[in-house]
Each structure stands twice: as C-alpha cells, then as structure tokens.
Write a protein that holds these residues in place. Structure first.
Motif, PDB file in Angstrom:
ATOM      1  N   VAL A 167       0.857  -1.190   0.000  1.00 19.81           N
ATOM      2  CA  VAL A 167       0.000   0.000   0.000  1.00 19.81           C
ATOM      3  C   VAL A 167       0.893   1.240   0.000  1.00 19.81           C
ATOM      4  CG1 VAL A 167      -1.866   1.256   1.141  1.00 19.81           C
ATOM      5  CG2 VAL A 167      -1.766  -1.237   1.316  1.00 19.81           C
ATOM      6  N   VAL A 168       0.601   2.181  -0.917  1.00 16.53           N
ATOM      7  CA  VAL A 168       1.393   3.403  -1.047  1.00 16.53           C
ATOM      8  C   VAL A 168       0.479   4.616  -0.937  1.00 16.53           C
ATOM      9  CG1 VAL A 168       2.961   4.726  -2.513  1.00 16.53           C
ATOM     10  CG2 VAL A 168       3.034   2.227  -2.570  1.00 16.53           C
ATOM     11  N   SER A 169       0.872   5.602  -0.132  1.00 15.98           N
ATOM     12  CA  SER A 169       0.171   6.889  -0.101  1.00 15.98           C
ATOM     13  C   SER A 169       0.717   7.716  -1.256  1.00 15.98           C
ATOM     14  CB  SER A 169       0.399   7.596   1.239  1.00 15.98           C
ATOM     15  OG  SER A 169      -0.257   8.862   1.245  1.00 15.98           O
ATOM     16  N   VAL A 170      -0.009   7.726  -2.378  1.00 16.97           N
ATOM     17  CA  VAL A 170       0.563   8.180  -3.650  1.00 16.97           C
ATOM     18  C   VAL A 170       0.852   9.681  -3.714  1.00 16.97           C
ATOM     19  CG1 VAL A 170      -0.405   6.293  -5.006  1.00 16.97           C
ATOM     20  CG2 VAL A 170      -1.769   8.363  -4.629  1.00 16.97           C
ATOM     21  N   ASN A 171       0.266  10.486  -2.828  1.00 21.33           N
ATOM     22  CA  ASN A 171       0.480  11.938  -2.889  1.00 21.33           C
ATOM     23  C   ASN A 171       1.403  12.461  -1.794  1.00 21.33           C
ATOM     24  OD1 ASN A 171      -1.247  12.096  -5.105  1.00 21.33           O
ATOM     25  ND2 ASN A 171      -3.054  12.418  -3.828  1.00 21.33           N
ATOM     26  N   GLN A 172       1.978  11.551  -1.034  1.00 24.82           N
ATOM     27  CA  GLN A 172       2.877  11.948   0.052  1.00 24.82           C
ATOM     28  C   GLN A 172       4.269  11.370  -0.186  1.00 24.82           C
ATOM     29  OE1 GLN A 172       0.164  10.520   3.291  1.00 24.82           O
ATOM     30  NE2 GLN A 172       0.576  12.554   4.156  1.00 24.82           N
ATOM     31  N   VAL A 173       5.256  12.250  -0.290  1.00 24.74           N
ATOM     32  CA  VAL A 173       6.632  11.838  -0.544  1.00 24.74           C
ATOM     33  C   VAL A 173       7.427  11.933   0.750  1.00 24.74           C
ATOM     34  CG1 VAL A 173       8.703  12.301  -1.922  1.00 24.74           C
ATOM     35  CG2 VAL A 173       6.444  12.685  -2.903  1.00 24.74           C
ATOM     36  N   ALA A 174       8.308  10.952   0.983  1.00 22.35           N
ATOM     37  CA  ALA A 174       9.186  11.001   2.158  1.00 22.35           C
ATOM     38  C   ALA A 174       9.996  12.301   2.119  1.00 22.35           C
ATOM     39  CB  ALA A 174      10.108   9.784   2.150  1.00 22.35           C
ATOM     40  N   PRO A 175      10.183  12.951   3.277  1.00 20.93           N
ATOM     41  CA  PRO A 175      10.008  12.421   4.640  1.00 20.93           C
ATOM     42  C   PRO A 175       8.609  12.568   5.223  1.00 20.93           C
ATOM     43  CG  PRO A 175      10.996  14.592   4.752  1.00 20.93           C
ATOM     44  CD  PRO A 175      10.843  14.284   3.293  1.00 20.93           C
ATOM     45  N   ALA A 176       7.611  12.878   4.396  1.00 26.89           N
ATOM     46  CA  ALA A 176       6.244  12.978   4.916  1.00 26.89           C
ATOM     47  C   ALA A 176       5.808  11.629   5.475  1.00 26.89           C
ATOM     48  CB  ALA A 176       5.290  13.426   3.816  1.00 26.89           C
ATOM     49  N   THR A 177       5.046  11.672   6.551  1.00 24.14           N
ATOM     50  CA  THR A 177       4.513  10.455   7.154  1.00 24.14           C
ATOM     51  C   THR A 177       3.152  10.152   6.548  1.00 24.14           C
ATOM     52  OG1 THR A 177       5.646  10.963   9.238  1.00 24.14           O
ATOM     53  CG2 THR A 177       3.845   9.356   9.328  1.00 24.14           C
ATOM     54  N   PRO A 178       2.915   8.954   6.029  1.00 18.43           N
ATOM     55  CA  PRO A 178       1.605   8.617   5.455  1.00 18.43           C
ATOM     56  C   PRO A 178       0.469   8.926   6.423  1.00 18.43           C
ATOM     57  CG  PRO A 178       3.188   6.903   4.936  1.00 18.43           C
ATOM     58  CD  PRO A 178       3.873   7.836   5.900  1.00 18.43           C
ATOM     59  N   PRO A 187       1.446  -2.228   6.231  1.00 22.44           N
ATOM     60  CA  PRO A 187       2.055  -0.902   6.442  1.00 22.44           C
ATOM     61  C   PRO A 187       1.951  -0.051   5.178  1.00 22.44           C
ATOM     62  CG  PRO A 187       3.497  -2.639   7.250  1.00 22.44           C
ATOM     63  CD  PRO A 187       2.399  -3.320   6.496  1.00 22.44           C
ATOM     64  N   VAL A 188       1.659   1.239   5.377  1.00 19.92           N
ATOM     65  CA  VAL A 188       1.548   2.184   4.253  1.00 19.92           C
ATOM     66  C   VAL A 188       2.878   2.902   4.093  1.00 19.92           C
ATOM     67  CG1 VAL A 188       0.349   4.208   3.348  1.00 19.92           C
ATOM     68  CG2 VAL A 188      -0.926   2.477   4.639  1.00 19.92           C
ATOM     69  N   GLU A 189       3.383   2.934   2.874  1.00 18.11           N
ATOM     70  CA  GLU A 189       4.658   3.591   2.596  1.00 18.11           C
ATOM     71  C   GLU A 189       4.431   4.882   1.813  1.00 18.11           C
ATOM     72  OE1 GLU A 189       6.659   1.542  -1.080  1.00 18.11           O
ATOM     73  OE2 GLU A 189       5.686  -0.039   0.124  1.00 18.11           O
ATOM     74  N   PRO A 190       5.321   5.877   1.968  1.00 21.21           N
ATOM     75  CA  PRO A 190       5.187   7.101   1.171  1.00 21.21           C
ATOM     76  C   PRO A 190       5.571   6.840  -0.284  1.00 21.21           C
ATOM     77  CG  PRO A 190       7.188   7.165   2.481  1.00 21.21           C
ATOM     78  CD  PRO A 190       6.449   5.922   2.905  1.00 21.21           C
ATOM     79  N   ALA A 191       5.154   7.743  -1.146  1.00 21.68           N
ATOM     80  CA  ALA A 191       5.435   7.592  -2.573  1.00 21.68           C
ATOM     81  C   ALA A 191       6.871   7.979  -2.881  1.00 21.68           C
ATOM     82  CB  ALA A 191       4.473   8.456  -3.382  1.00 21.68           C
ATOM     83  N   ARG A 192       7.344   7.499  -4.019  1.00 19.88           N
ATOM     84  CA  ARG A 192       8.659   7.884  -4.523  1.00 19.88           C
ATOM     85  C   ARG A 192       8.472   8.629  -5.840  1.00 19.88           C
ATOM     86  NH1 ARG A 192      12.178   2.634  -4.912  1.00 19.88           N
ATOM     87  NH2 ARG A 192      10.148   1.735  -5.447  1.00 19.88           N
ATOM     88  N   PRO A 193       9.101   9.785  -5.995  1.00 23.20           N
ATOM     89  CA  PRO A 193       8.944  10.563  -7.228  1.00 23.20           C
ATOM     90  C   PRO A 193       9.319   9.735  -8.461  1.00 23.20           C
ATOM     91  CG  PRO A 193      10.085  11.852  -5.560  1.00 23.20           C
ATOM     92  CD  PRO A 193       9.992  10.455  -5.031  1.00 23.20           C
TER      93      PRO A 193
END
Length: 293
Positions: A167-178, A187-193
């Motif tokens: 599962v990916v939070s597609v509009n949130q990029v690290a270091p943002a927390t899902p 677990p939900v992971e942040p997106a990668r550009p």
C-alpha cells in the motif's frame, strides 16, 4: 449575349461575398461599436474599469489577486477565489484547469517544475491555507492533515482482488509520514517521485477520513471559476474572512459585515444563480471607510 452558366454562378457568388463582407465585416461591427459608445453603455464597453482618483485599480467584471510582491495574501484585504487563467486572472488566457473529479493522483517528480498536483490536492492545499489564514477548520473529506489528497494505491495478488501485498500513499513523498500507518493490516509507505503506481498495478483508493461532511471552508474558496476571471466570492467565503480583516484594520467586525452586505448582489432576476460579493468593490470600500490603523 447570355453568359455561360458557370460564369453566372461565379459572379453571383462573388456579389454575395462582397455584400456579406460589407454587411457583416464592416456595417455590423461599426454598429456595435457605435452602440457601445452610448452614454449608458460606454463604461461596460471599455471594460467596466474602476478608478480611484485618476488611477485605474481594476475592473468590476474581472477578478484580481490581493497579494504582496511575493504572492502572499495581504491580510487586511478580502481574498478572491483562485484563478487558473494564465498566472492568475489573466484576461488574455482565460481558461479553467480542465481537471475533473477523477484527478486525485499527483504527478510527482524529483524536479518540482515537473510535478503536477491533482485537482484533489489543489483543493486540499487551498482549504488548509484558508483555514490557517482565517482561523477556521480547514479539514475536508479525502484530504490529509498536511493538505494533499488522501489517496492510496493498493496492490493485490490478483489485480483487483486477492490478498493485499503493498500500500502506497501516492500523494505523500518522504520524509512525509503517510496519513494512515496501516491499511487492512499492511504498512503504508510514502510515494517515490517518478513512479506511476497506477500503471504498476495499484488500485486507486481515496480515503474519506474524519473531516466534517460540511467543511467550514466553502467550495468557491478552494476551486477556480470556469473562466478564471470571476470577480466575486460567495457570502459564506466573505463571512469567514470578516474576523481577519477586522483585526488587521482595528475595526469592529460588525462594521466590516455591514460593508459586506452593502456589496452583496442577490440572484439574477431573483432566482438565477447565487448571491455574490464583488471583492474589488468591497476592498475599495474598506480602504475608504475603515482604513488600516
């Protein structure tokens, strides 16, 4: 001697072109210009310009932004709605964003210039900004607390069905927390550009969240008009700005509300559309009657 039929037809067509050119290309435009110069209509024909003293400050028909040199909203003024016309309220580039309800996934890139926010993220970011600026609850359904679209890409073993594997939070990029730590135990992971999670097989899943069903920030505060030039806001958007404007001007909120009511127009013909507030005219009235101290 009779002319050949083909020549007669061509001459008739030529006469029609000449007559229509004179009527529609010359007489009609000149007649409209003449009508536009009548005393009652000349102001509208010139663009309904608004002047203060000898200075033209805007148009009552075309909106404008009330921002400083860095593009930040000036707190003592009522703010207009957003504009997608050029760089904002550009009459030569009047247009909407052409983004619809299905625009919920941002295009993320390592180069900020190549990143494109979805319509949902634009709405979420504007609502958050208005909430912070005017001291109201800026939360909206399907928005994260940090002001982007609350959208997951859910990967399953069999495409649309089967066990969830990622599962990916597609509009949130690290270091943002899902905005959610897990989704159905995964677990939900942040997106990668640079990743297109939809093309990679993720199922787009907007998450409503716990925001109120009726947001405190009205719709016209977070969306642009179809033309991008609308000079009006709703009375509801004006109302949530009253406290800030009164505070910045050291004025009584009741006096500010009186000016808002004075510059609120009702429905056209009594039943078409909704009541509106002309932002430029309201701000000019504020400067005249309640100047900042």
């Amino acid at each position: 001697m009779r002319l050949p039929s083909w020549l007669s037809q061509h001459l008739a067509a030529l006469r029609a072109v000449l007559v229509l050119t004179v009527l529609l290309g010359l007489a009609y435009p000149l007649a409209l210009v003449a009508v536009g110069r009548l005393p009652v209509l000349d102001g509208r024909a010139d663009g309904s310009l608004v002047t203060v003293g000898d200075r033209t400050v805007g148009s009552s028909l075309i909106g404008q932004s009330f921002t400083d040199a860095d593009g930040n909203p000036v707190p003592r003024y009522f703010q207009s709605r957003s504009s997608a016309a050029g760089g904002g309220y550009d009459p030569t580039a009047t247009a909407a964003s052409n983004l619809g309800p299905e625009s919920v996934v941002d295009r993320l890139s390592t180069d900020p210039a190549d990143s494109t926010p979805s319509l949902l993220t634009q709405v979420c970011a504007r609502s958050k900004a208005v909430g912070e600026r005017d001291g109201v609850d800026g939360r909206r359904p399907y928005c994260t607390p940090d002001g982007v679209g609350a959208v997951l890409a859910v990967f399953r073993t069999d495409g649309l069905t089967g066990r969830i594997t990622r599962v990916v939070s597609v509009n949130q990029v690290a270091p943002a927390t899902p905005f959610v730590s897990t989704w159905q135990g995964i677990p939900v992971e942040p997106a990668r550009p640079g990743h297109d999670y939809v093309a990679e097989g993720g199922v787009v899943t907007p998450v409503r969240g716990e925001a109120p069903a009726a947001p405190a920030v009205p719709a016209d505060a977070v969306t642009a008009s179809g033309s991008g030039l609308d000079p009006h806001i709703s009375p509801a958007y004006a109302e949530i700005q009253v406290g800030r404007v009164a505070r910045e001007r050291g004025a009584d909120p009741a006096a500010v509300r009186r000016l808002v009511r004075a510059h609120t127009a009702g429905r056209a013909l009594g039943f078409l559309g909704e009541p509106t507030v002309n932002v430029l005219e309201l701000n000019l009235a504020l400067d005249e009657e309640l100047p900042a101290r």
